[in-house]
Enzyme design. Sequence first.
Site, PDB file in Angstrom:
ATOM      1  CG  HIS A 261     -13.878  36.933 115.634  1.00  0.00           C
ATOM      2  ND1 HIS A 261     -13.004  35.868 115.690  1.00  0.00           N
ATOM      3  CD2 HIS A 261     -13.819  37.533 116.856  1.00  0.00           C
ATOM      4  CE1 HIS A 261     -12.440  35.831 116.881  1.00  0.00           C
ATOM      5  NE2 HIS A 261     -12.908  36.830 117.610  1.00  0.00           N
ATOM      6  CG  ASP A 262     -11.928  40.360 117.418  1.00  0.00           C
ATOM      7  OD1 ASP A 262     -12.983  41.013 117.270  1.00  0.00           O
ATOM      8  OD2 ASP A 262     -11.664  39.735 118.466  1.00  0.00           O
ATOM      9  CE  LYS A 265     -10.173  43.011 119.256  1.00  0.00           C
ATOM     10  NZ  LYS A 265      -9.804  42.029 120.300  1.00  0.00           N
ATOM     11  CG  HIS A 290     -13.155  45.729 116.504  1.00  0.00           C
ATOM     12  ND1 HIS A 290     -13.868  46.045 117.647  1.00  0.00           N
ATOM     13  CD2 HIS A 290     -13.358  44.393 116.314  1.00  0.00           C
ATOM     14  CE1 HIS A 290     -14.450  44.965 118.116  1.00  0.00           C
ATOM     15  NE2 HIS A 290     -14.154  43.942 117.324  1.00  0.00           N
ATOM     16  CG  HIS A 321     -17.795  39.722 116.099  1.00  0.00           C
ATOM     17  ND1 HIS A 321     -17.287  40.550 115.115  1.00  0.00           N
ATOM     18  CD2 HIS A 321     -16.993  39.895 117.190  1.00  0.00           C
ATOM     19  CE1 HIS A 321     -16.222  41.184 115.576  1.00  0.00           C
ATOM     20  NE2 HIS A 321     -16.022  40.807 116.835  1.00  0.00           N
ATOM     21  CG  HIS A 322     -18.590  43.152 119.139  1.00  0.00           C
ATOM     22  ND1 HIS A 322     -18.385  42.623 120.393  1.00  0.00           N
ATOM     23  CD2 HIS A 322     -17.366  43.197 118.536  1.00  0.00           C
ATOM     24  CE1 HIS A 322     -17.100  42.349 120.550  1.00  0.00           C
ATOM     25  NE2 HIS A 322     -16.458  42.683 119.439  1.00  0.00           N
ATOM     26  CG  ASP A 350     -15.424  37.482 120.422  1.00  0.00           C
ATOM     27  OD1 ASP A 350     -14.237  37.123 120.513  1.00  0.00           O
ATOM     28  OD2 ASP A 350     -15.777  38.673 120.388  1.00  0.00           O
TER      29      ASP A 350
END
Length: 406
Positions: A261-262, A265, A290, A321-322, A350
Site C-alpha cells: 500500500h505504501d 514512498k 506517494h 488507501h488515502h 493503515d
Amino acid sequence: MSNRTFGEIIQKNEKDANRVVANVMLITFCVFTLIYILNLSGIFVIDDFYMNIAYFSGSITLILPKIINMLFGTSSGKLKYIYVTLSAIFLMILTSILTYHVVVLYVFPIAIGALYFSRKVTYFSSIITSAVTVCGQFIGFFIGKLDDNFLDIYSLVIYGIIPRLLILIALSFLIIHLTVRTSSLLKEDAENYERQVVYSRNMIYGFATLVENRDENTGGHIKRTSVYAELLATRLKEKGIYSDIITDEFIKNLAMVAPLHDIGKIAIPDSVLCKPGKLTDDEFKIMKSHSEKGGEIIKETFSEIEDEEYKNMAYEVARYHHEKWNGKGYPEGISGEDIPLSARIMAVSDVFDAVSEKRCYRDAMPMEKCFSIISEGVGKDFDPVVAEMFLEIRDEIVSVRENISV
C-alpha cells in the site's frame, strides 16, 4: 500449506460438480419427459402402466438435485453421495421396468461420481451401480419385463447379470484410474502454486520492508496492517457484509497486496520522507504523491501478471488507501463506495497502525486514543460499516499489535 490449497481446489470442484450434476440430471429429466410424451402419442409402445411408474418415480430422482441445490446450496460434502445414489436409483428404475425399450447407460452414476475427483466417491458409485444393476435385473425378471432369453434365474445370472457386471467392473477401473491420475496432477499443481505464493509473498514483504525502512519504520508496519486488513475482511465476510464482493479469493488477494500500500514512498525524497518535524505545504504535497506514484509502480511492475483481480487490487490499495468516505482524501477526492472496498479496508488498518506506533516526528498514541480516532472517523474518514467492524474486533487487533513489534 499445499494440502490446504489442494483441499480448497477439491472443495471448489465439489461445489461446481454439484451444480453440473443437478443440471445434467435436469436435462435427463427433459429427455425422459420427451420419451414419455412420445409414448403417450403412440410412437413408442411401452406399456402405459409401467411407463407411468417409471416416469413419475424416475422424475423425482432427476429433479431432486436441482431442488436441493436451490434450497440448501451446493457446499455440503454429503451432496455427492446423495446425487450418485439418486442417479443409481434412476438406473435401477430403467433396468427393472423399461429394460425392453431403453438403451441403459450403466456407467451414468459412475461418470457422475468421477466428476468429484475422489477415489472414495468413484468406488462408492461403482459399488452402488453394480448393486442396482443386479437388483434391477432381478426385479425385471420377477415382474416379467425381461426378454425371452431369460427363462429362469440361471440364464438371468449367466447371460444377463454377469456380462453387465464385467462391463461395469472394466469401466469402473478405467474411471477410477482416470480419477486418481487427475487428482494427483491437481495436487502437484497445488503444491507448485503454493510454493509460488510463498516466494511471491516473501518478495513482496522484502521489497515493502525496504521501502518502510527508509522512514525508520521496520517491517512491523506492513505485517500488522496486512493482518489487520485480513482480519477485518474476514469479519465482514462472516457478517455477510459486502457479500457480493468479499469472497475467500478477495481476502487472500488482500492479504497478499496489503504490504504494497505504501510502495509509492520509494519515489519520495529522504528530505521529505524522513523529516522529523512538521512538513511544509509543498513537502506535504510531495508526500501525498506517494499514493499516485504507488499506483503507477504497480501498473508498470505487475503488467505481466495474468490474474486481473489480484493486479487490480494491488493497484487500488496503493492508489486509493488515502481516500476518505466524505471525499476529502487524496489523490482523486472520490467518496463513498466509489472508493474500492479493498482500499477502504486498507485505510482503516493503515490509520490505526500509523497512530498506534512511534514515528520519527511523534510518540505512539495510547490505545484508547487510537480506537477513538477510528470511532470519530466513522462516516467521515472511513466507510462506516468497515470502521464499525474494525471496532468490533478490537481485542484481536490489540493482540496482533502486541505480538508483531518488529
